[in-house]
Scaffold this active site. Structure first.
Site, PDB file in Angstrom:
ATOM      1  N   ASP A  31       0.944  -1.274   0.072  1.00  0.00           N
ATOM      2  CA  ASP A  31       0.176   0.025  -0.112  1.00  0.00           C
ATOM      3  C   ASP A  31       0.921   1.145   0.032  1.00  0.00           C
ATOM      4  O   ASP A  31       1.995   1.012   0.435  1.00  0.00           O
ATOM      5  CB  ASP A  31      -1.067   0.040   1.197  1.00  0.00           C
ATOM      6  CG  ASP A  31      -2.088   0.892   1.260  1.00  0.00           C
ATOM      7  OD1 ASP A  31      -3.381   0.239   0.974  1.00  0.00           O
ATOM      8  OD2 ASP A  31      -2.023   1.831   0.749  1.00  0.00           O
ATOM      9  N   SER A 124     -16.604  -3.008  -9.915  1.00  0.00           N
ATOM     10  CA  SER A 124     -17.374  -2.196  -9.298  1.00  0.00           C
ATOM     11  C   SER A 124     -18.864  -2.330 -10.210  1.00  0.00           C
ATOM     12  O   SER A 124     -18.751  -2.489 -11.472  1.00  0.00           O
ATOM     13  CB  SER A 124     -16.987  -0.928  -9.564  1.00  0.00           C
ATOM     14  OG  SER A 124     -18.147   0.101  -9.255  1.00  0.00           O
ATOM     15  N   TYR A 148     -12.852   6.571 -14.200  1.00  0.00           N
ATOM     16  CA  TYR A 148     -12.801   5.532 -13.164  1.00  0.00           C
ATOM     17  C   TYR A 148     -13.442   4.327 -13.419  1.00  0.00           C
ATOM     18  O   TYR A 148     -12.857   3.164 -13.474  1.00  0.00           O
ATOM     19  CB  TYR A 148     -13.539   6.048 -11.803  1.00  0.00           C
ATOM     20  CG  TYR A 148     -13.979   4.906 -11.033  1.00  0.00           C
ATOM     21  CD1 TYR A 148     -12.955   4.477  -9.913  1.00  0.00           C
ATOM     22  CD2 TYR A 148     -15.244   4.629 -10.781  1.00  0.00           C
ATOM     23  CE1 TYR A 148     -13.439   3.264  -9.159  1.00  0.00           C
ATOM     24  CE2 TYR A 148     -15.561   3.471 -10.001  1.00  0.00           C
ATOM     25  CZ  TYR A 148     -14.658   2.821  -9.021  1.00  0.00           C
ATOM     26  OH  TYR A 148     -15.096   1.977  -8.213  1.00  0.00           O
ATOM     27  N   LYS A 152     -12.206   0.179 -14.758  1.00  0.00           N
ATOM     28  CA  LYS A 152     -12.698  -1.147 -14.148  1.00  0.00           C
ATOM     29  C   LYS A 152     -13.132  -1.915 -15.406  1.00  0.00           C
ATOM     30  O   LYS A 152     -12.671  -3.010 -15.521  1.00  0.00           O
ATOM     31  CB  LYS A 152     -14.188  -0.759 -13.147  1.00  0.00           C
ATOM     32  CG  LYS A 152     -13.698  -0.184 -12.015  1.00  0.00           C
ATOM     33  CD  LYS A 152     -12.650  -1.012 -10.921  1.00  0.00           C
ATOM     34  CE  LYS A 152     -12.443  -0.218  -9.810  1.00  0.00           C
ATOM     35  NZ  LYS A 152     -11.364  -0.741  -8.997  1.00  0.00           N
ATOM     36  N   TYR A 176     -18.424  -4.986  -6.865  1.00  0.00           N
ATOM     37  CA  TYR A 176     -18.949  -4.325  -5.622  1.00  0.00           C
ATOM     38  C   TYR A 176     -20.306  -3.592  -5.946  1.00  0.00           C
ATOM     39  O   TYR A 176     -20.244  -2.583  -6.770  1.00  0.00           O
ATOM     40  CB  TYR A 176     -18.058  -3.808  -4.985  1.00  0.00           C
ATOM     41  CG  TYR A 176     -16.613  -4.238  -4.580  1.00  0.00           C
ATOM     42  CD1 TYR A 176     -16.521  -5.565  -4.546  1.00  0.00           C
ATOM     43  CD2 TYR A 176     -15.575  -3.268  -4.620  1.00  0.00           C
ATOM     44  CE1 TYR A 176     -15.260  -6.200  -4.291  1.00  0.00           C
ATOM     45  CE2 TYR A 176     -14.475  -3.873  -4.397  1.00  0.00           C
ATOM     46  CZ  TYR A 176     -14.048  -5.320  -4.261  1.00  0.00           C
ATOM     47  OH  TYR A 176     -12.941  -5.796  -3.842  1.00  0.00           O
ATOM     48  N   ASN A 178     -22.749  -1.106  -3.038  1.00  0.00           N
ATOM     49  CA  ASN A 178     -22.409  -0.130  -2.465  1.00  0.00           C
ATOM     50  C   ASN A 178     -21.757  -0.465  -0.957  1.00  0.00           C
ATOM     51  O   ASN A 178     -22.770  -0.831  -0.126  1.00  0.00           O
ATOM     52  CB  ASN A 178     -23.829   1.074  -2.368  1.00  0.00           C
ATOM     53  CG  ASN A 178     -23.788   1.387  -3.691  1.00  0.00           C
ATOM     54  OD1 ASN A 178     -24.064   0.863  -4.675  1.00  0.00           O
ATOM     55  ND2 ASN A 178     -23.583   2.726  -3.637  1.00  0.00           N
ATOM     56  N   GLY A 293     -24.342  11.972 -13.383  1.00  0.00           N
ATOM     57  CA  GLY A 293     -23.828  10.625 -13.566  1.00  0.00           C
ATOM     58  C   GLY A 293     -24.704   9.829 -13.035  1.00  0.00           C
ATOM     59  O   GLY A 293     -24.319   8.268 -12.944  1.00  0.00           O
ATOM     60  N   ASP A 294     -25.501  10.245 -12.038  1.00  0.00           N
ATOM     61  CA  ASP A 294     -26.300   9.109 -11.096  1.00  0.00           C
ATOM     62  C   ASP A 294     -27.343   8.546 -12.107  1.00  0.00           C
ATOM     63  O   ASP A 294     -27.936   9.041 -12.910  1.00  0.00           O
ATOM     64  CB  ASP A 294     -26.891   9.877 -10.166  1.00  0.00           C
ATOM     65  CG  ASP A 294     -25.842  10.012  -8.869  1.00  0.00           C
ATOM     66  OD1 ASP A 294     -24.633   9.740  -9.136  1.00  0.00           O
ATOM     67  OD2 ASP A 294     -26.509  10.566  -7.892  1.00  0.00           O
TER      68      ASP A 294
HETATM   69  N1  UDP Z   1     -26.245  10.792  -2.561  1.00  0.00           N
HETATM   70  C1  UDP Z   1     -26.857  11.664  -2.184  1.00  0.00           C
HETATM   71  N2  UDP Z   1     -26.081  12.688  -1.231  1.00  0.00           N
HETATM   72  C2  UDP Z   1     -24.648  12.263  -1.153  1.00  0.00           C
HETATM   73  C3  UDP Z   1     -24.353  11.323  -1.708  1.00  0.00           C
HETATM   74  C4  UDP Z   1     -24.918  10.331  -2.282  1.00  0.00           C
HETATM   75  O1  UDP Z   1     -28.098  11.975  -2.062  1.00  0.00           O
HETATM   76  O2  UDP Z   1     -24.191  13.251  -0.486  1.00  0.00           O
HETATM   77  C5  UDP Z   1     -27.126   9.439  -3.343  1.00  0.00           C
HETATM   78  C6  UDP Z   1     -26.700   9.519  -4.505  1.00  0.00           C
HETATM   79  O3  UDP Z   1     -27.253  10.334  -5.487  1.00  0.00           O
HETATM   80  C7  UDP Z   1     -26.985   7.893  -5.002  1.00  0.00           C
HETATM   81  C8  UDP Z   1     -26.791   7.144  -3.759  1.00  0.00           C
HETATM   82  O4  UDP Z   1     -26.838   8.406  -2.566  1.00  0.00           O
HETATM   83  O5  UDP Z   1     -28.515   7.841  -5.444  1.00  0.00           O
HETATM   84  C9  UDP Z   1     -25.358   6.623  -3.402  1.00  0.00           C
HETATM   85  O6  UDP Z   1     -24.500   7.367  -3.626  1.00  0.00           O
HETATM   86  P1  UDP Z   1     -22.860   6.980  -3.633  1.00  0.00           P
HETATM   87  O7  UDP Z   1     -22.406   8.229  -4.179  1.00  0.00           O
HETATM   88  O8  UDP Z   1     -22.549   6.534  -2.161  1.00  0.00           O
HETATM   89  O9  UDP Z   1     -22.817   5.701  -4.492  1.00  0.00           O
HETATM   90  P2  UDP Z   1     -22.891   5.544  -6.056  1.00  0.00           P
HETATM   91  O10 UDP Z   1     -23.600   6.930  -6.674  1.00  0.00           O
HETATM   92  O11 UDP Z   1     -21.658   5.284  -6.379  1.00  0.00           O
HETATM   93  O12 UDP Z   1     -23.803   4.330  -6.151  1.00  0.00           O
END
Ligand code: UDP
Length: 341
Positions: A31, A124, A148, A152, A176, A178, A293-294
């Site tokens: 690491d 991921s 990122y 992957k 993975y 979450n 991006g969500d």
């Molecule tokens: N999220 C949120 N506020 C935050 C961080 C995340 O509402 O401060 C929401 C995000 O839009 C998603 C969910 O929580 O719907 C999980 O987000 P995270 O970044 O933990 O994981 P990922 O998007 O990579 O699945």
């Protein structure tokens, strides 16, 4: 013989190191502490009562990796090391491609040179991209929308190509969902540098009063309550998945991708309420615009992990929330003063 864990001081790596030591494996950790802290190594020793070999360097240094393979008798590699912040990867693509791809290529090259044929790779759920319907199954087409995610996808492709060319090779890419929560001891957990990007550490820091309120990114998705739905999985379950994957690589050859998720999706609001209920705290929040991006909904079909790895998640949502809070209360500043906001 030892198992090499790259990134073994990180969040998932450290929980996996504990599982392997508890199962009686000898381990070697590499690491560079770029997103972790040396104290993690002491905590792993404290929790397990066992020792291991450690090397501090960045995996872009191919020569140093070869020295480790020459010195240690490595049986298999679990490759965690890599940068993991999506937003940062968009701003610093070269850094991400360099750190995540050169590193894994160096590891794979050293494995080839020293006839080490087994690797477990931290992939991921991000590789399912925007267009696949839930639940995500491993046969679905993979894609990415940021450096990122591409790191992957590219690594999974490299592993598939190597497996095709080398009949003795076995690669398991664990996708993975979450990861949340922390070790029951409260001694190791997630210690984000600066303001957390992920939901659970953000909620924990709001509960601790370090952050004022949670910003919920969108409540107009087509979900149960309009907020985003994800498959949260206890990090200790995830760590156990690596142990099972390691056993799989000892008995199989070829290349395979396997989801590690619970198969159950929860919305952001459900997570907030579960955390409040489990820990008797209040999480103030505001509704903000969607985060770029969500996706609306992402959760796993965990059937393959059950069939091939004999693994399934056992920790409840309540345990995820309680352990996250236990870790946060015991370690208000994460691993060090440097990890405060
Ligand atoms: N999220 C949120 N506020 C935050 C961080 C995340 O509402 O401060 C929401 C995000 O839009 C998603 C969910 O929580 O719907 C999980 O987000 P995270 O970044 O933990 O994981 P990922 O998007 O990579 O699945």
């Amino acid at each position: 013989m030892s198992i090499l864990i790259t990134g073994g001081a990180g969040y998932i790596g450290s929980h996996t190191a504990i599982k392997l030591l508890e199962a009686g494996y000898d381990i070697v950790i590499i690491d560079d502490f770029s997103n972790s802290h040396p104290i993690v190594l002491d905590r792993i020793r404290e929790i397990t009562g066992k020792d291991f070999t450690f090397y501090e360097f960045n995996l872009c240094n191919a020569q140093k990796i070869e020295q480790v393979f020459a010195k240690e008798s490595i049986e298999a590699v679990i490759h965690f090391a890599g940068f993991k912040a999506v937003g940062e990867s968009v701003k610093q693509p070269i850094t991400y491609y360099q750190n995540n791809l050169i590193a894994v290529l160096n590891v794979l090259h050293a494995m080839h040179q020293f006839h080490v044929n087994r690797i477990i790779f931290s992939s991921s759920a991000t590789v399912y991209g925007y267009d696949n319907p839930v639940p995500f199954t491993e046969e679905m087409p993979i894609s990415a929308t940021n450096p990122y995610g591409y790191s992957k996808v590219f690594t999974e492709i490299m592993l598939a190509d190597i497996a095709k060319a080398s009949p003795d090779f076995c690669a398991v890419s664990l996708r993975y969902f979450n990861p949340v929560g922390a070790h029951a001891s409260g001694k190791i957990g997630e210690s984000p540098v600066g303001t957390p990007n992920n939901l659970m550490p953000y909620i924990s820091q709001v509960a601790a009063g370090k952050l004022d309120h949670l910003a919920i990114f969108g409540n107009d998705y087509d979900t149960i309550d309009g907020t985003g739905v994800r498959d949260y999985i206890h990090v200790v379950d995830l760590a156990r998945g690596h142990l099972n994957a390691l056993n799989y690589t000892l008995q199989h050859t070829g290349n395979i991708a396997i989801n590690l998720g619970t198969g159950q999706g929860y919305s952001v609001l459900e997570m907030v309420h579960a955390f409040e209920k489990a820990n008797h705290v209040t999480i103030p929040y505001t509704i903000q615009p969607r985060r770029a991006g969500d996706i609306a909904t992402g959760y796993a079909d965990p059937t393959k992990a059950k069939q091939l790895l004999h693994w399934e998640a056992t920790h409840t949502l309540e345990e995820m929330c309680a352990s996250a809070w236990h870790w946060q209360k015991n370690n208000p500043n994460g691993y060090s003063e440097n990890h405060t906001n």
